[in-house]
Write an enzyme that holds these catalytic residues in place. Sequence first.
Site, short mmCIF file in Angstrom:
data_model
loop_
_atom_site.label_atom_id
_atom_site.label_comp_id
_atom_site.label_asym_id
_atom_site.label_seq_id
_atom_site.Cartn_x
_atom_site.Cartn_y
_atom_site.Cartn_z
N ASP A 116 -5.25 7.95 -3.32
CA ASP A 116 -5.56 6.52 -3.31
C ASP A 116 -4.25 5.80 -3.59
O ASP A 116 -3.48 6.22 -4.46
CB ASP A 116 -6.59 6.19 -4.39
CG ASP A 116 -7.24 4.84 -4.11
OD1 ASP A 116 -7.85 4.67 -3.04
OD2 ASP A 116 -7.11 3.94 -4.96
N PHE A 133 2.96 0.78 8.39
CA PHE A 133 1.68 0.07 8.42
C PHE A 133 1.57 -0.75 7.14
O PHE A 133 2.48 -0.75 6.30
CB PHE A 133 0.52 1.08 8.51
CG PHE A 133 0.32 1.89 7.25
CD1 PHE A 133 1.15 2.96 6.97
CD2 PHE A 133 -0.67 1.55 6.32
CE1 PHE A 133 0.99 3.70 5.80
CE2 PHE A 133 -0.83 2.28 5.15
CZ PHE A 133 0.00 3.36 4.90
P1 IMP Z 1 -5.02 4.13 0.92
O1 IMP Z 1 -5.60 4.27 -0.44
O2 IMP Z 1 -3.97 5.15 1.22
O3 IMP Z 1 -6.06 4.04 2.00
O4 IMP Z 1 -4.21 2.73 0.93
C1 IMP Z 1 -4.85 1.48 0.64
C2 IMP Z 1 -4.02 0.32 1.14
O5 IMP Z 1 -2.79 0.23 0.40
C3 IMP Z 1 -3.58 0.42 2.61
O6 IMP Z 1 -4.60 -0.01 3.48
C4 IMP Z 1 -2.36 -0.52 2.60
O7 IMP Z 1 -2.77 -1.87 2.62
C5 IMP Z 1 -1.74 -0.22 1.24
N1 IMP Z 1 -0.76 0.87 1.38
C6 IMP Z 1 -0.86 2.13 0.85
N2 IMP Z 1 0.21 2.88 1.19
C7 IMP Z 1 1.00 2.08 1.94
C8 IMP Z 1 2.26 2.30 2.60
O8 IMP Z 1 2.87 3.39 2.58
N3 IMP Z 1 2.75 1.24 3.27
C9 IMP Z 1 2.13 0.03 3.35
N4 IMP Z 1 0.96 -0.22 2.78
C10 IMP Z 1 0.39 0.80 2.06
#
Ligand code: IMP
Length: 200
Positions: A67, A150
Site C-alpha cells: 500500500d 503514473f
Molecule cells: P497503491 O497503494 O500502490 O495502489 O497507490 C495508491 C496511490 O498512491 C496511487 O494511485 C497514486 O496516486 C499514489 N502513488 C503510489 N505510488 C506512486 C508512485 O510511485 N508514483 C506516483 N504516485 C504514486
Amino acid sequence: MRFYLASRNKGKMRELTEILAPLGIELKPLPEDFPEIEENGTTFEENAKIKARTVSAVLGAPAIADDSGLEVAALGGEPGVYSVRWAGENKTDHERNVLLLERMRSVPENERGAKFVCVAACAFPDGKTLAVRGECRGTILDEERGTGGFGYDPIFCVPEYSCTFGELEPEVKNSISHRARAFAALGSTLRAYLETIGEE
Ligand code: IMP
C-alpha cells in the site's frame, strides 16, 4: 517460495517480479474471480496487512501486498493513505496533480517537502504477517514535468537527480522508489524469517 500478489495491477506485478526474483521469490497472480478487497485501514501498514491477510486466508497460501501514497508536509501528511480518493471519485492523475498544486500555491520553496511511502507486507495461512516500510523523499514542484510513471510522479522532484519521477528513466525510478526500497527490505526480512522456520 511462491506468493500470491494481492493486486490486479499488471505494472505492479511486473515491477515486483523483477525486484523479488533475485531473492528467490516468485509471484502468482490472483485468480480471476477473487473478490474485491475493502481497504478500510487508516495507515499504509493496516491496508497492506489487510490485503495480504485476506488473500492468504481465502486461498490458504502465502500472499504479498503493498500500500503506498504521497505524504506532503505542508498539507499535514495529505493525501497519504487516501492518495487515490483524495481529490474525489473518478478523477484522473492529472486532475489530482492540479488540485495538489493549487493547494500548494502559496507554500514557499523551502516548505515544499514530501515523501512517497510504501509498506510491503506478506502473510502466511497460519496468520504470521511481516510488514516493512520504504520511503523516498523529495519536493513538490509548482507545475507538472515529465510524462513517465503514473500518479503524482510529474510533480514530485527528487533532489539527487534534480528532476521529477515523471522525467526519470523507469529503471532509475525503480531503483530508488519507495516501492523498490520496501520490497528490497521485505525480501531480506522474509529470507531471514524463512531461514528461522527452516523453509527456503
Ligand atoms: P497503491 O497503494 O500502490 O495502489 O497507490 C495508491 C496511490 O498512491 C496511487 O494511485 C497514486 O496516486 C499514489 N502513488 C503510489 N505510488 C506512486 C508512485 O510511485 N508514483 C506516483 N504516485 C504514486
